[in-house]
Design a protein around this motif. Structure first.
Motif, PDB file in Angstrom:
ATOM      1  N   ASP A 273       0.825  -1.209   0.000  1.00 59.65           N
ATOM      2  CA  ASP A 273       0.000   0.000   0.000  1.00 59.65           C
ATOM      3  C   ASP A 273       0.858   1.259   0.000  1.00 59.65           C
ATOM      4  O   ASP A 273       0.530   2.249  -0.662  1.00 59.65           O
ATOM      5  CB  ASP A 273      -0.941  -0.009   1.204  1.00 59.65           C
ATOM      6  CG  ASP A 273      -1.958  -1.137   1.123  1.00 59.65           C
ATOM      7  OD1 ASP A 273      -2.160  -1.666   0.013  1.00 59.65           O
ATOM      8  OD2 ASP A 273      -2.537  -1.491   2.163  1.00 59.65           O
ATOM      9  N   ALA A 274       1.958   1.227   0.738  1.00 60.68           N
ATOM     10  CA  ALA A 274       2.855   2.389   0.771  1.00 60.68           C
ATOM     11  C   ALA A 274       3.405   2.677  -0.616  1.00 60.68           C
ATOM     12  O   ALA A 274       3.430   3.833  -1.071  1.00 60.68           O
ATOM     13  CB  ALA A 274       3.996   2.140   1.760  1.00 60.68           C
ATOM     14  N   ALA A 275       3.841   1.647  -1.314  1.00 62.58           N
ATOM     15  CA  ALA A 275       4.408   1.838  -2.643  1.00 62.58           C
ATOM     16  C   ALA A 275       3.364   2.353  -3.625  1.00 62.58           C
ATOM     17  O   ALA A 275       3.641   3.244  -4.443  1.00 62.58           O
ATOM     18  CB  ALA A 275       5.008   0.524  -3.135  1.00 62.58           C
ATOM     19  N   MET A 276       2.152   1.821  -3.556  1.00 62.52           N
ATOM     20  CA  MET A 276       1.110   2.274  -4.471  1.00 62.52           C
ATOM     21  C   MET A 276       0.703   3.719  -4.182  1.00 62.52           C
ATOM     22  O   MET A 276       0.357   4.474  -5.103  1.00 62.52           O
ATOM     23  CB  MET A 276      -0.097   1.345  -4.387  1.00 62.52           C
ATOM     24  CG  MET A 276       0.177  -0.078  -4.873  1.00 62.52           C
ATOM     25  SD  MET A 276       0.804  -0.171  -6.568  1.00 62.52           S
ATOM     26  CE  MET A 276      -0.624   0.419  -7.486  1.00 62.52           C
ATOM     27  N   ARG A 277       0.748   4.115  -2.932  1.00 58.61           N
ATOM     28  CA  ARG A 277       0.425   5.510  -2.608  1.00 58.61           C
ATOM     29  C   ARG A 277       1.564   6.446  -3.021  1.00 58.61           C
ATOM     30  O   ARG A 277       1.319   7.591  -3.438  1.00 58.61           O
ATOM     31  CB  ARG A 277       0.123   5.635  -1.117  1.00 58.61           C
ATOM     32  CG  ARG A 277      -1.128   4.866  -0.709  1.00 58.61           C
ATOM     33  CD  ARG A 277      -1.462   5.070   0.741  1.00 58.61           C
ATOM     34  NE  ARG A 277      -2.466   4.109   1.214  1.00 58.61           N
ATOM     35  CZ  ARG A 277      -3.077   4.205   2.389  1.00 58.61           C
ATOM     36  NH1 ARG A 277      -2.798   5.219   3.207  1.00 58.61           N
ATOM     37  NH2 ARG A 277      -3.968   3.291   2.749  1.00 58.61           N
ATOM     38  N   GLN A 278       2.785   5.976  -2.919  1.00 62.44           N
ATOM     39  CA  GLN A 278       3.898   6.778  -3.431  1.00 62.44           C
ATOM     40  C   GLN A 278       3.733   7.008  -4.928  1.00 62.44           C
ATOM     41  O   GLN A 278       3.941   8.123  -5.427  1.00 62.44           O
ATOM     42  CB  GLN A 278       5.241   6.097  -3.166  1.00 62.44           C
ATOM     43  CG  GLN A 278       6.423   6.922  -3.686  1.00 62.44           C
ATOM     44  CD  GLN A 278       7.775   6.251  -3.490  1.00 62.44           C
ATOM     45  OE1 GLN A 278       7.878   5.027  -3.465  1.00 62.44           O
ATOM     46  NE2 GLN A 278       8.812   7.051  -3.345  1.00 62.44           N
ATOM     47  N   LEU A 279       3.355   5.962  -5.652  1.00 55.01           N
ATOM     48  CA  LEU A 279       3.133   6.090  -7.093  1.00 55.01           C
ATOM     49  C   LEU A 279       2.080   7.149  -7.393  1.00 55.01           C
ATOM     50  O   LEU A 279       2.278   8.006  -8.271  1.00 55.01           O
ATOM     51  CB  LEU A 279       2.694   4.737  -7.661  1.00 55.01           C
ATOM     52  CG  LEU A 279       2.213   4.731  -9.113  1.00 55.01           C
ATOM     53  CD1 LEU A 279       3.324   5.158 -10.056  1.00 55.01           C
ATOM     54  CD2 LEU A 279       1.684   3.343  -9.492  1.00 55.01           C
ATOM     55  N   ARG A 280       0.984   7.120  -6.691  1.00 53.57           N
ATOM     56  CA  ARG A 280      -0.081   8.076  -6.962  1.00 53.57           C
ATOM     57  C   ARG A 280       0.341   9.504  -6.614  1.00 53.57           C
ATOM     58  O   ARG A 280       0.003  10.458  -7.338  1.00 53.57           O
ATOM     59  CB  ARG A 280      -1.349   7.697  -6.189  1.00 53.57           C
ATOM     60  CG  ARG A 280      -2.568   8.538  -6.566  1.00 53.57           C
ATOM     61  CD  ARG A 280      -3.840   7.932  -6.032  1.00 53.57           C
ATOM     62  NE  ARG A 280      -4.135   6.641  -6.650  1.00 53.57           N
ATOM     63  CZ  ARG A 280      -4.699   6.495  -7.831  1.00 53.57           C
ATOM     64  NH1 ARG A 280      -5.039   7.561  -8.548  1.00 53.57           N
ATOM     65  NH2 ARG A 280      -4.945   5.290  -8.317  1.00 53.57           N
ATOM     66  N   TYR A 281       1.089   9.671  -5.534  1.00 55.04           N
ATOM     67  CA  TYR A 281       1.470  11.007  -5.089  1.00 55.04           C
ATOM     68  C   TYR A 281       2.612  11.594  -5.926  1.00 55.04           C
ATOM     69  O   TYR A 281       2.596  12.786  -6.251  1.00 55.04           O
ATOM     70  CB  TYR A 281       1.883  10.976  -3.618  1.00 55.04           C
ATOM     71  CG  TYR A 281       2.233  12.347  -3.067  1.00 55.04           C
ATOM     72  CD1 TYR A 281       1.231  13.220  -2.643  1.00 55.04           C
ATOM     73  CD2 TYR A 281       3.560  12.781  -3.001  1.00 55.04           C
ATOM     74  CE1 TYR A 281       1.550  14.490  -2.158  1.00 55.04           C
ATOM     75  CE2 TYR A 281       3.879  14.043  -2.518  1.00 55.04           C
ATOM     76  CZ  TYR A 281       2.874  14.892  -2.100  1.00 55.04           C
ATOM     77  OH  TYR A 281       3.183  16.143  -1.624  1.00 55.04           O
ATOM     78  N   GLU A 282       3.596  10.783  -6.271  1.00 51.88           N
ATOM     79  CA  GLU A 282       4.789  11.300  -6.942  1.00 51.88           C
ATOM     80  C   GLU A 282       4.821  11.020  -8.437  1.00 51.88           C
ATOM     81  O   GLU A 282       5.618  11.627  -9.160  1.00 51.88           O
ATOM     82  CB  GLU A 282       6.057  10.711  -6.309  1.00 51.88           C
ATOM     83  CG  GLU A 282       6.298  11.136  -4.874  1.00 51.88           C
ATOM     84  CD  GLU A 282       7.664  10.709  -4.371  1.00 51.88           C
ATOM     85  OE1 GLU A 282       8.369   9.965  -5.079  1.00 51.88           O
ATOM     86  OE2 GLU A 282       8.044  11.141  -3.265  1.00 51.88           O
TER      87      GLU A 282
ATOM     88  N   HIS B  96       9.727   3.716  -5.892  1.00 51.60           N
ATOM     89  CA  HIS B  96      11.009   3.067  -5.623  1.00 51.60           C
ATOM     90  C   HIS B  96      11.055   1.720  -6.343  1.00 51.60           C
ATOM     91  O   HIS B  96      10.067   0.998  -6.392  1.00 51.60           O
ATOM     92  CB  HIS B  96      11.142   2.871  -4.109  1.00 51.60           C
ATOM     93  CG  HIS B  96      12.516   2.477  -3.663  1.00 51.60           C
ATOM     94  ND1 HIS B  96      13.041   1.223  -3.894  1.00 51.60           N
ATOM     95  CD2 HIS B  96      13.465   3.169  -2.983  1.00 51.60           C
ATOM     96  CE1 HIS B  96      14.248   1.153  -3.374  1.00 51.60           C
ATOM     97  NE2 HIS B  96      14.544   2.320  -2.831  1.00 51.60           N
ATOM     98  N   ASN B  97      12.211   1.373  -6.893  1.00 49.36           N
ATOM     99  CA  ASN B  97      12.307   0.139  -7.678  1.00 49.36           C
ATOM    100  C   ASN B  97      11.942  -1.098  -6.880  1.00 49.36           C
ATOM    101  O   ASN B  97      11.284  -2.010  -7.391  1.00 49.36           O
ATOM    102  CB  ASN B  97      13.718  -0.017  -8.252  1.00 49.36           C
ATOM    103  CG  ASN B  97      13.828  -1.227  -9.157  1.00 49.36           C
ATOM    104  OD1 ASN B  97      13.139  -1.320 -10.161  1.00 49.36           O
ATOM    105  ND2 ASN B  97      14.679  -2.184  -8.796  1.00 49.36           N
ATOM    106  N   ARG B  98      12.347  -1.176  -5.628  1.00 45.68           N
ATOM    107  CA  ARG B  98      11.973  -2.331  -4.814  1.00 45.68           C
ATOM    108  C   ARG B  98      10.463  -2.388  -4.648  1.00 45.68           C
ATOM    109  O   ARG B  98       9.868  -3.466  -4.664  1.00 45.68           O
ATOM    110  CB  ARG B  98      12.682  -2.259  -3.455  1.00 45.68           C
ATOM    111  CG  ARG B  98      12.338  -3.364  -2.459  1.00 45.68           C
ATOM    112  CD  ARG B  98      12.532  -4.754  -2.974  1.00 45.68           C
ATOM    113  NE  ARG B  98      13.833  -5.050  -3.534  1.00 45.68           N
ATOM    114  CZ  ARG B  98      14.213  -6.257  -3.951  1.00 45.68           C
ATOM    115  NH1 ARG B  98      13.367  -7.287  -3.884  1.00 45.68           N
ATOM    116  NH2 ARG B  98      15.403  -6.439  -4.456  1.00 45.68           N
ATOM    117  N   GLY B  99       9.837  -1.216  -4.520  1.00 52.56           N
ATOM    118  CA  GLY B  99       8.385  -1.171  -4.446  1.00 52.56           C
ATOM    119  C   GLY B  99       7.738  -1.666  -5.729  1.00 52.56           C
ATOM    120  O   GLY B  99       6.691  -2.331  -5.703  1.00 52.56           O
ATOM    121  N   ARG B 100       8.345  -1.362  -6.877  1.00 53.32           N
ATOM    122  CA  ARG B 100       7.793  -1.836  -8.147  1.00 53.32           C
ATOM    123  C   ARG B 100       7.803  -3.363  -8.204  1.00 53.32           C
ATOM    124  O   ARG B 100       6.844  -3.984  -8.670  1.00 53.32           O
ATOM    125  CB  ARG B 100       8.584  -1.245  -9.316  1.00 53.32           C
ATOM    126  CG  ARG B 100       8.543   0.279  -9.360  1.00 53.32           C
ATOM    127  CD  ARG B 100       9.189   0.843 -10.613  1.00 53.32           C
ATOM    128  NE  ARG B 100       9.486   2.261 -10.441  1.00 53.32           N
ATOM    129  CZ  ARG B 100       9.565   3.151 -11.422  1.00 53.32           C
ATOM    130  NH1 ARG B 100       9.349   2.765 -12.661  1.00 53.32           N
ATOM    131  NH2 ARG B 100       9.850   4.412 -11.169  1.00 53.32           N
TER     132      ARG B 100
END
Length: 457
Positions: A317-326, A330-334
């Protein structure tokens, strides 16, 4: 004096730009960018990328004006607009960078035929968008490498050309009509934290990161909270930074961090040579596993939870919210989010790839689609059935939970390890975060479903 058009595409810079250098040496130059209606028609003109592109074009025009020139902007079919400008200016030749997608190849072929019919020449330059061009290295039995390790071994043996400096002056023919430069101000649907585009911003970041970040890259590039990656990907996608220059400068810096960073640039070229050889991999399995993915309708609630950062797995969820906001992740999140969608939820990788392309400012067909295929097990991964456990990965790459707390404020009051497994909390502790959802699936259930689907059980 002859007149040459420089057709800018995904190479929006003045430093280390071989097409501009070649055109400038012998002619008056028409620096041209065509807002391609084919890109818009294909649905690739996402707001975040349009905004970053507007920044890049304005910065490119400013750089040209400081050198006595300017950027000419047109809109429409690229071939028609280039030929129209060539006719208006009596240009003898057109210079452009080579690209790898099927669309880019078809555009280049159409342009070459159209120009030759008018007695003009097209010069296509390699090593503008790639450090090592597709086809420069290949195994004896194939037209491309399907495995990264042997590709990288050959890639490192290629002698790169030297970067060329930006021209001090650009002689642009007078009187050419141009549209107004685009501006991100009129765009809607942008990510709130979207970065600024343009060569000036890219080179400033390059200078800073090579001085302060590259030495620790090997140790820290997977640290989710540390945010220690280069963040060059948007600039590489739009070509405001040169991959050739980056490899040279990283190798000059030396050390394990530089070596690890150069390896990532090689991954970028690896995917480009795969797509150049197999353009259908943009939409079709590179190596099919005959998956019978859950339909988008049957998986609709799970897909929406994934898109909105509401799966109940905090690091996903953190990674998907980073995607929406920025408009960036982060590659590890991808890797984590792709594995979760394609394997734990068993949803077609194309669903995830499409969502990423709607938001990613660095949304690149080669890297996006082939990385998604790598994680889905339909691409070049030599271990196609690997499944990344989001809890294990979170504890390894976000051990104190700082990344999760940054992007999932509902969990800001939790310490590790509870922040990574909030569903284990009971009583008042669980009630305190009752606005955060339970997991959409049990990890063991998701793994079992995937194994059944792949015939691994």
């Amino acid at each position: 004096m002859t007149v040459s058009i420089v057709l800018f595409t995904a190479d929006l810079r003045l430093h280390d730009h071989p097409p501009l250098r070649a055109a400038h040496e012998a002619a008056q130059v028409i620096p041209l960018f065509v807002r391609d209606r084919g890109v818009t028609g294909a649905g690739f003109a996402a707001p975040n990328r349009l905004a970053f592109l507007a920044d890049c074009l304005r910065d490119l025009d400013a750089g040209l004006r400081r050198r006595g020139g300017r950027l000419v902007i047109r809109s429409g079919d690229v071939v028609e607009e280039v030929c129209r400008v060539a006719t208006e200016t009596d240009a003898d030749e057109v210079h452009m960078a080579a690209d790898v997608s099927g669309y880019a190849h078809r555009r280049e072929q159409r342009l070459r035929r159209a120009l030759e019919a008018e007695g003009r020449r097209l010069h296509v330059h390699e090593t503008v968008i790639s450090a090592v061009p597709p086809g420069a290295v290949a195994p004896a039995s194939s037209d491309h490498f399907a495995v990264f390790t042997p590709y990288f071994r050959h890639w490192t043996g290629v002698r790169l050309r030297e970067p060329v400096p930006a021209p001090r002056a650009v002689r642009v023919l007078d009187g050419i009509g141009s549209e107004r430069l685009p501006d991100r101000g009129g765009l809607s649907g942008l990510s709130e934290g979207l970065a600024t585009g343009g060569e000036e911003a890219g080179r400033a970041r390059m200078t800073s990161w090579l001085r302060t970040g590259i030495a620790s890259y090997e140790d820290r590039h997977d640290d989710l909270a540390g945010d220690a990656t280069s963040r060059f990907s948007p600039h590489l996608h739009f070509g405001t930074l040169s991959p050739v220059e980056l490899v040279h400068r990283a190798r000059k810096a030396g050390g394990p961090g530089a070596e690890a960073f150069v390896r990532q640039l090689a991954w970028r070229d690896f995917h480009r040579q795969v797509l150049a050889a197999r353009p259908a991999a943009a939409t079709a399995d590179y190596r099919t596993k005959h998956d019978r993915w859950r339909s988008e309708e049957s998986a609709r609630e799970d897909i929406e939870a994934w898109r909105n950062g509401r799966t109940g797995f905090p690091v996903v969820d953190a990674a998907m919210r980073q995607l929406r906001y920025e408009g960036w992740m982060h590659n590890r999140g991808r890797l984590l989010t792709a594995s979760f969608l394609a394997k734990t939820l068993y949803v077609d990788w194309r669903v995830g790839a499409r969502h990423f392309l709607e938001l990613l400012v660095d949304g690149d067909v080669a890297n996006n689609q082939l990385n998604w295929q790598w994680m889905a097990g339909t691409g070049t991964d030599s271990r196609p059935n690997r499944v990344l456990n989001p809890v294990t990965q979170a504890k390894r790459y976000d051990p104190d939970g700082a990344y999760v707390r940054r992007w999932v404020p509902e969990l800001a009051g939790l310490a590790a390890p509870s922040v990574h497994e909030p569903w284990k909390l009971r009583g008042l502790d669980r009630a305190a975060i009752d606005d955060y959802p339970d997991p959409v699936v049990g990890l063991s259930d998701g793994l079992a479903r995937f194994k059944r689907a792949r015939g691994l059980d």
